[in-house]
Motif scaffolding. Structure first.
Motif, PDB file in Angstrom:
ATOM      1  N   ALA A 291       7.995  30.123 -28.455  1.00  0.00           N
ATOM      2  CA  ALA A 291       8.732  31.076 -29.283  1.00  0.00           C
ATOM      3  C   ALA A 291       8.460  32.505 -28.880  1.00  0.00           C
ATOM      4  O   ALA A 291       9.217  33.411 -29.205  1.00  0.00           O
ATOM      5  CB  ALA A 291       8.336  30.874 -30.750  1.00  0.00           C
ATOM      6  N   ALA A 292       7.356  32.710 -28.130  1.00  0.00           N
ATOM      7  CA  ALA A 292       6.984  34.070 -27.750  1.00  0.00           C
ATOM      8  C   ALA A 292       7.910  34.633 -26.696  1.00  0.00           C
ATOM      9  O   ALA A 292       7.991  35.834 -26.511  1.00  0.00           O
ATOM     10  CB  ALA A 292       5.544  34.103 -27.250  1.00  0.00           C
ATOM     11  N   ILE A 293       8.592  33.741 -25.938  1.00  0.00           N
ATOM     12  CA  ILE A 293       9.455  34.212 -24.856  1.00  0.00           C
ATOM     13  C   ILE A 293      10.898  33.981 -25.270  1.00  0.00           C
ATOM     14  O   ILE A 293      11.436  32.894 -25.126  1.00  0.00           O
ATOM     15  CB  ILE A 293       9.147  33.494 -23.539  1.00  0.00           C
ATOM     16  N   SER A 294      11.518  34.961 -25.829  1.00  0.00           N
ATOM     17  CA  SER A 294      12.907  34.844 -26.299  1.00  0.00           C
ATOM     18  C   SER A 294      13.853  35.323 -25.214  1.00  0.00           C
ATOM     19  O   SER A 294      13.552  36.265 -24.507  1.00  0.00           O
ATOM     20  CB  SER A 294      13.078  35.703 -27.556  1.00  0.00           C
ATOM     21  N   PRO A 295      15.020  34.658 -25.074  1.00  0.00           N
ATOM     22  CA  PRO A 295      15.952  35.058 -24.026  1.00  0.00           C
ATOM     23  C   PRO A 295      16.738  36.317 -24.338  1.00  0.00           C
ATOM     24  O   PRO A 295      17.552  36.746 -23.540  1.00  0.00           O
ATOM     25  CB  PRO A 295      16.886  33.845 -23.926  1.00  0.00           C
ATOM     26  N   GLU A 296      16.540  36.943 -25.492  1.00  0.00           N
ATOM     27  CA  GLU A 296      17.298  38.131 -25.850  1.00  0.00           C
ATOM     28  C   GLU A 296      16.352  39.245 -26.252  1.00  0.00           C
ATOM     29  O   GLU A 296      15.339  39.003 -26.904  1.00  0.00           O
ATOM     30  CB  GLU A 296      18.245  37.815 -27.015  1.00  0.00           C
ATOM     31  N   PRO A 297      16.698  40.500 -25.975  1.00  0.00           N
ATOM     32  CA  PRO A 297      17.776  40.930 -25.093  1.00  0.00           C
ATOM     33  C   PRO A 297      17.316  40.868 -23.627  1.00  0.00           C
ATOM     34  O   PRO A 297      16.119  40.892 -23.352  1.00  0.00           O
ATOM     35  CB  PRO A 297      18.015  42.379 -25.511  1.00  0.00           C
ATOM     36  N   LEU A 298      18.272  40.823 -22.720  1.00  0.00           N
ATOM     37  CA  LEU A 298      17.948  40.751 -21.307  1.00  0.00           C
ATOM     38  C   LEU A 298      17.342  42.073 -20.840  1.00  0.00           C
ATOM     39  O   LEU A 298      17.740  43.146 -21.275  1.00  0.00           O
ATOM     40  CB  LEU A 298      19.198  40.447 -20.480  1.00  0.00           C
ATOM     41  N   SER A 299      16.395  41.959 -19.926  1.00  0.00           N
ATOM     42  CA  SER A 299      15.784  43.134 -19.319  1.00  0.00           C
ATOM     43  C   SER A 299      15.541  42.811 -17.848  1.00  0.00           C
ATOM     44  O   SER A 299      15.533  41.649 -17.454  1.00  0.00           O
ATOM     45  CB  SER A 299      14.462  43.479 -20.008  1.00  0.00           C
ATOM     46  N   PRO A 300      15.359  43.832 -17.008  1.00  0.00           N
ATOM     47  CA  PRO A 300      15.054  43.561 -15.598  1.00  0.00           C
ATOM     48  C   PRO A 300      13.853  42.653 -15.419  1.00  0.00           C
ATOM     49  O   PRO A 300      13.862  41.781 -14.547  1.00  0.00           O
ATOM     50  CB  PRO A 300      14.792  44.963 -15.038  1.00  0.00           C
ATOM     51  N   ALA A 301      12.825  42.848 -16.249  1.00  0.00           N
ATOM     52  CA  ALA A 301      11.626  42.020 -16.119  1.00  0.00           C
ATOM     53  C   ALA A 301      11.940  40.551 -16.368  1.00  0.00           C
ATOM     54  O   ALA A 301      11.467  39.662 -15.645  1.00  0.00           O
ATOM     55  CB  ALA A 301      10.547  42.504 -17.089  1.00  0.00           C
ATOM     56  N   MET A 302      12.745  40.284 -17.384  1.00  0.00           N
ATOM     57  CA  MET A 302      13.076  38.903 -17.722  1.00  0.00           C
ATOM     58  C   MET A 302      13.941  38.265 -16.648  1.00  0.00           C
ATOM     59  O   MET A 302      13.744  37.110 -16.281  1.00  0.00           O
ATOM     60  CB  MET A 302      13.786  38.859 -19.074  1.00  0.00           C
ATOM     61  N   VAL A 303      14.903  39.024 -16.147  1.00  0.00           N
ATOM     62  CA  VAL A 303      15.787  38.478 -15.111  1.00  0.00           C
ATOM     63  C   VAL A 303      14.988  38.153 -13.862  1.00  0.00           C
ATOM     64  O   VAL A 303      15.161  37.095 -13.235  1.00  0.00           O
ATOM     65  CB  VAL A 303      16.922  39.478 -14.791  1.00  0.00           C
ATOM     66  N   TYR A 495      15.403  45.779  -6.153  1.00  0.00           N
ATOM     67  CA  TYR A 495      15.730  44.985  -7.337  1.00  0.00           C
ATOM     68  C   TYR A 495      16.274  45.869  -8.454  1.00  0.00           C
ATOM     69  O   TYR A 495      17.212  45.500  -9.159  1.00  0.00           O
ATOM     70  CB  TYR A 495      14.487  44.239  -7.826  1.00  0.00           C
ATOM     71  N   THR A 496      15.667  47.036  -8.607  1.00  0.00           N
ATOM     72  CA  THR A 496      16.117  47.943  -9.670  1.00  0.00           C
ATOM     73  C   THR A 496      17.579  48.339  -9.471  1.00  0.00           C
ATOM     74  O   THR A 496      18.376  48.328 -10.413  1.00  0.00           O
ATOM     75  CB  THR A 496      15.231  49.197  -9.695  1.00  0.00           C
ATOM     76  N   GLU A 497      17.950  48.689  -8.260  1.00  0.00           N
ATOM     77  CA  GLU A 497      19.328  49.089  -7.979  1.00  0.00           C
ATOM     78  C   GLU A 497      20.302  47.936  -8.192  1.00  0.00           C
ATOM     79  O   GLU A 497      21.403  48.124  -8.713  1.00  0.00           O
ATOM     80  CB  GLU A 497      19.448  49.625  -6.550  1.00  0.00           C
ATOM     81  N   ILE A 498      19.894  46.733  -7.794  1.00  0.00           N
ATOM     82  CA  ILE A 498      20.780  45.570  -7.982  1.00  0.00           C
ATOM     83  C   ILE A 498      20.962  45.270  -9.461  1.00  0.00           C
ATOM     84  O   ILE A 498      22.082  45.020  -9.926  1.00  0.00           O
ATOM     85  CB  ILE A 498      20.198  44.341  -7.248  1.00  0.00           C
ATOM     86  N   LEU A 499      19.869  45.308 -10.217  1.00  0.00           N
ATOM     87  CA  LEU A 499      19.941  44.963 -11.637  1.00  0.00           C
ATOM     88  C   LEU A 499      20.742  45.984 -12.434  1.00  0.00           C
ATOM     89  O   LEU A 499      21.296  45.653 -13.482  1.00  0.00           O
ATOM     90  CB  LEU A 499      18.529  44.821 -12.210  1.00  0.00           C
ATOM     91  N   LYS A 500      20.809  47.202 -11.964  1.00  0.00           N
ATOM     92  CA  LYS A 500      21.636  48.202 -12.641  1.00  0.00           C
ATOM     93  C   LYS A 500      23.108  47.803 -12.640  1.00  0.00           C
ATOM     94  O   LYS A 500      23.867  48.169 -13.537  1.00  0.00           O
ATOM     95  CB  LYS A 500      21.465  49.566 -11.975  1.00  0.00           C
ATOM     96  N   THR A 501      23.503  47.057 -11.610  1.00  0.00           N
ATOM     97  CA  THR A 501      24.900  46.617 -11.524  1.00  0.00           C
ATOM     98  C   THR A 501      25.133  45.309 -12.271  1.00  0.00           C
ATOM     99  O   THR A 501      26.286  44.952 -12.528  1.00  0.00           O
ATOM    100  CB  THR A 501      25.302  46.416 -10.048  1.00  0.00           C
ATOM    101  N   LEU A 502      24.070  44.584 -12.629  1.00  0.00           N
ATOM    102  CA  LEU A 502      24.215  43.285 -13.273  1.00  0.00           C
ATOM    103  C   LEU A 502      24.021  43.341 -14.781  1.00  0.00           C
ATOM    104  O   LEU A 502      24.544  42.498 -15.508  1.00  0.00           O
ATOM    105  CB  LEU A 502      23.194  42.292 -12.690  1.00  0.00           C
ATOM    106  N   LEU A 503      23.253  44.332 -15.266  1.00  0.00           N
ATOM    107  CA  LEU A 503      22.940  44.412 -16.691  1.00  0.00           C
ATOM    108  C   LEU A 503      23.635  45.611 -17.324  1.00  0.00           C
ATOM    109  O   LEU A 503      23.948  46.592 -16.646  1.00  0.00           O
ATOM    110  CB  LEU A 503      21.424  44.543 -16.890  1.00  0.00           C
ATOM    111  N   PRO A 504      23.874  45.554 -18.619  1.00  0.00           N
ATOM    112  CA  PRO A 504      24.410  46.728 -19.317  1.00  0.00           C
ATOM    113  C   PRO A 504      23.482  47.921 -19.112  1.00  0.00           C
ATOM    114  O   PRO A 504      22.262  47.749 -18.989  1.00  0.00           O
ATOM    115  CB  PRO A 504      24.431  46.281 -20.786  1.00  0.00           C
ATOM    116  N   PRO A 505      24.036  49.122 -19.071  1.00  0.00           N
ATOM    117  CA  PRO A 505      23.219  50.315 -18.780  1.00  0.00           C
ATOM    118  C   PRO A 505      21.962  50.425 -19.629  1.00  0.00           C
ATOM    119  O   PRO A 505      20.893  50.729 -19.119  1.00  0.00           O
ATOM    120  CB  PRO A 505      24.190  51.470 -19.047  1.00  0.00           C
TER     121      PRO A 505
END
Length: 516
Positions: A291-303, A495-505
């Motif tokens: 329960a400690a690891i929830s899939p929401e909200p998405l973050s770069p670390a989680m992805v 990774y940071t630059e790629i994730l900027k295009t995959l996740l909401p700002p």
């Protein structure tokens, strides 16, 4: 971590090129002899052929030579060290090497016993020993440096040899005294044993062998003392090499982008329903860490964490492996194999415990013996299908339980229970087996916790069914964390630059990968 002889040479070269490093660690390895007369064998780094960076993206591996690979390993392995390469005596290379060594030392013995004695080989050996002793000194040990230079003055020794007055035993004793001063405590016993050798040739041979170990001690000491600088240098070095390739191939990150996109998609989907699980008495219970690891909200670390976990399930036939992890693919495959073995081991122990009860599994000696037995039998997985090998495992585990119950004066398993135990153990070989599926999910959950919370905190809250393999999980988790952490440090900006295009700002800017 054990490295081949080329690693010894490169690791010192890698250190010497770092800014601010004053220690000069020797590149030569003593203690072995070439076919050339009167010259101890030395070894140096070997270079692998380099491929053109204009080839397929897999050229990332081909263009990264031994230096890059070792740089990565030093960076992510805090316990990195070099060890002597020991050849099996029965191998062709081992027999050839032993023959050459014996021929050299026999030749030296003949020279020293000749009338008058011939000191040409002895002088070469003494020169080599002098260089090794000087290489073991720290920069501030100027007095010892002057003393060695004076005691082993090669010009003076050559004149003594020409007049037949070179005192090899006396010089050997001086060398032993100096080795006693310079060696690490772990080598004290080896040096003391040399003091009991009276034969001058055997003594010189022993001196070379121990000096070889002392050289590796110095290299390992230098690596450990400079670990933070080595890690930072490794990160910058690998990133620069990758950037050179990226400048020539702008689409070099296509597979990496696809990999991260899939990880984000996996986290956005609802979790799959768990397979049928054994009841709570079997030891597979829910863990608070789930329960400690929830899939929401998405973050770069989680992805990124999800992406690394996906690599442990990667299809070997899939060529679209992330470009930023190509150099780590072999290590990831090793971790995947280790994970699979731990899944089977934990499943076997879980099934066995449900039949033998708390009395047997309350004995650490029994559990340890059963683990060692199962691990040894699981080595057959490399040469036999799992289902065939599990037949042997199931029968042996059943025998161990039966014998242990008998030794403790407890009632043995009935024939029906024995047959059921063997059948359930054999079913562990099937990947769809419910016990194996649950254990596999639990281990992946543990590894996910390791990426988020760290290994030690994750061990405090182990999912059910994994407590009996805690030590093995700690080792697996630490290797996985070290690999992923180093990879993030090297490729974090990409990774940071790629994730900027995959996740909401808002989510993409929440955490930068480099800060993980």
């Amino acid at each position: 971590m054990v490295q081949q002889n080329t690693c010894l040479a490169y690791s010192t070269d890698f250190i010497s090129k770092m800014p601010g490093v004053e220690e000069d660690v020797p590149l030569k390895e003593p203690g072995v002899a070439e076919s050339r007369p009167c010259k101890p064998e030395t070894s140096g780094p070997t270079q692998e052929d380099k491929s053109s960076p204009e080839d397929h993206p897999s050229c990332v591996i081909d263009t990264v030579n031994d230096a890059s690979k070792l740089s990565s390993e030093i960076g992510m392995n805090h316990d990195f060290h070099v060890e002597e390469k020991v050849l099996p005596p029965s191998s062709l290379e081992g027999r050839v090497k032993e023959t050459i060594h014996n021929a050299f030392w026999d030749h030296l013995k003949e020279q020293l016993l000749a009338a008058p004695p011939d000191f040409s080989c002895a002088l070469e050996l003494l020169k080599e020993i002098k260089e090794i002793l000087l290489s073991l000194l720290l920069p501030r040990q100027n007095r010892l440096r002057s003393e060695i230079e004076e005691a082993l003055d090669m010009d003076l020794l050559k004149k003594e040899a020409e007049h037949g007055t070179l005192n090899v035993p006396h010089l050997s004793k001086y060398i032993l005294n100096m080795m006693t001063l310079l060696c690490a405590p772990v080598r004290d016993e080896a040096v003391q044993k040399l003091e009991n050798i009276t034969d001058p040739v055997r003594l010189l041979r022993g001196i070379f062998q121990v000096l070889g170990l002392m050289k590796m001690d110095m290299v390992n000491y230098t690596i450990q003392s400079l670990q933070p600088q080595l890690q930072e240098h490794s990160i910058q070095y690998e990133r620069a090499k990758f950037q050179e390739l990226l400048n020539k191939q702008p689409r070099l990150l296509d597979h990496t982008t696809k990999w991260l996109a899939q990880a984000a998609a996996d986290l956005s989907m609802p979790p799959p329903s768990c397979p049928d699980t054994p009841n709570s008495s079997s030891g597979v219970s829910s863990s608070p860490s789930e329960a400690a690891i929830s899939p929401e909200p998405l973050s770069p670390a989680m992805v990124l964490s999800q992406g690394f976990l996906n690599l442990l399930l990667w299809d070997p036939e899939d060529e679209e492996f992330p470009e930023t992890l190509l150099m780590d693919r072999a290590w990831l495959q090793e971790l995947e194999a280790q994970l699979n073995q731990l899944t089977i081991l934990a499943s076997v122990l879980l099934v066995a415990s449900s039949f033998s009860g708390s009395v047997l599994f309350g004995s650490p000696q029994f559990v340890d013996k059963l683990k060692r037995t199962t691990k040894a039998l699981m080595e057959e997985f490399n040469s036999r299908p799992e289902e065939e090998a599990m037949v042997t495992v199931s029968e042996r585990v059943s025998q161990e339980i039966h014998q242990s119950l008998k030794n403790m004066g407890l009632a043995a398993l009935s024939s029906d229970n024995t047959a059921s135990l063997i059948g359930q153990l054999q079913n562990v070989a099937k990947k769809e087996n419910c016990v194996r599926s649950v254990i596999d999910q639990r281990i992946h959950l543990f590894l996910k916790c390791c990426l988020v919370l760290g290994v030690q905190r994750s061990l405090l809250d182990l999912p059910g069914g994994l407590t009996l393999i805690e030590a093995e999980l700690a080792e697996l988790g630490q290797k996985f964390v070290n690999l992923t952490h180093h990879n993030q440090q090297v490729f974090g900006p990409y990774y940071t630059e790629i994730l900027k295009t995959l996740l909401p700002p808002a989510q993409a800017l929440e955490t930068e990968v480099e800060s993980l």
